[in-house]
Design an enzyme around this catalytic site. Structure first.
Site, short mmCIF file in Angstrom:
data_model
loop_
_atom_site.label_atom_id
_atom_site.label_comp_id
_atom_site.label_asym_id
_atom_site.label_seq_id
_atom_site.Cartn_x
_atom_site.Cartn_y
_atom_site.Cartn_z
N ASP A 178 1.15 -1.47 -0.24
CA ASP A 178 -0.19 0.21 0.25
C ASP A 178 0.90 1.20 -0.43
OD1 ASP A 178 -2.53 -1.11 -0.02
OD2 ASP A 178 -2.35 -1.99 2.07
N ASP B 291 -7.29 -1.03 -4.63
CA ASP B 291 -8.17 -0.85 -3.74
C ASP B 291 -8.96 -0.44 -4.36
OD1 ASP B 291 -6.53 -3.06 -2.19
OD2 ASP B 291 -6.13 -0.83 -0.95
#
Length: 169
Positions: free
Chosen positions: A123, A141
């Protein structure tokens, strides 16, 4: 075979591939140029921050001991199979639903790839206000979220049309 793809939601698989490639490309750029836990301020509310997520959304079950890697991978693979099956059954005029499924599929596969190869998801998008940080996320995401929003819009938009046609009968 080609006509079956052209006449179904599978014709939007290219969008899933683009989401997957964009996700993996950006993650590799982050790994190559940003040290783990390093934050690069882009705006007063947005950083590029290299982190590893061993759990699911919002780091859910991140400290569960390792079994969650296979649990979330299995769920994502099963959901991806269902999405492909649903996309195959969609009619040509169900564009929004096809796009939604394709984005969710591409995002899910992007994160599955990370879990299989690294054991965690990379991330790097960090949105914050003062000291409050939204959990870091990535392109996969984002694709999943956009797909989910499109699903909800389609449900409201086309759900009313379906209900109206059922009531007329």
């Amino acid at each position: 075979m080609l006509n079956a793809i052209k006449g179904s939601g599978l014709r939007f698989l290219w969008l899933a591939i683009i989401a997957f490639i964009a996700d993996q490309w950006t993650k590799q750029a982050v790994v190559a140029h940003i040290e783990l836990y390093q934050a690069i301020q882009v705006t007063p509310f947005f950083n590029l921050t290299h982190v590893h997520n061993y759990g699911a959304a919002f780091s859910f079950l991140a400290d569960a001991g390792g079994w969650q890697r296979w649990f979330f991978t299995t769920i994502a693979v099963v959901v991806s199979g269902l999405l492909l099956w649903w996309m195959k059954g969609l009619k040509r005029d169900q564009v929004m639903l096809s796009v939604a499924f394709a984005l969710i599929l591409g995002g899910a596969l992007g994160n599955v790839y990370d879990r299989l190869v690294y054991g965690y998801v990379i991330d790097f998008l960090d949105v914050y206000y003062q000291q409050w940080h939204w959990p870091a996320f990535n392109i996969a995401d984002s694709a999943i979220c956009v797909g989910a929003v499109l699903l909800i819009i389609d449900m409201f938009k086309n759900g009313d049309e379906k209900n109206a046609s059922v009531q007329e009968q």
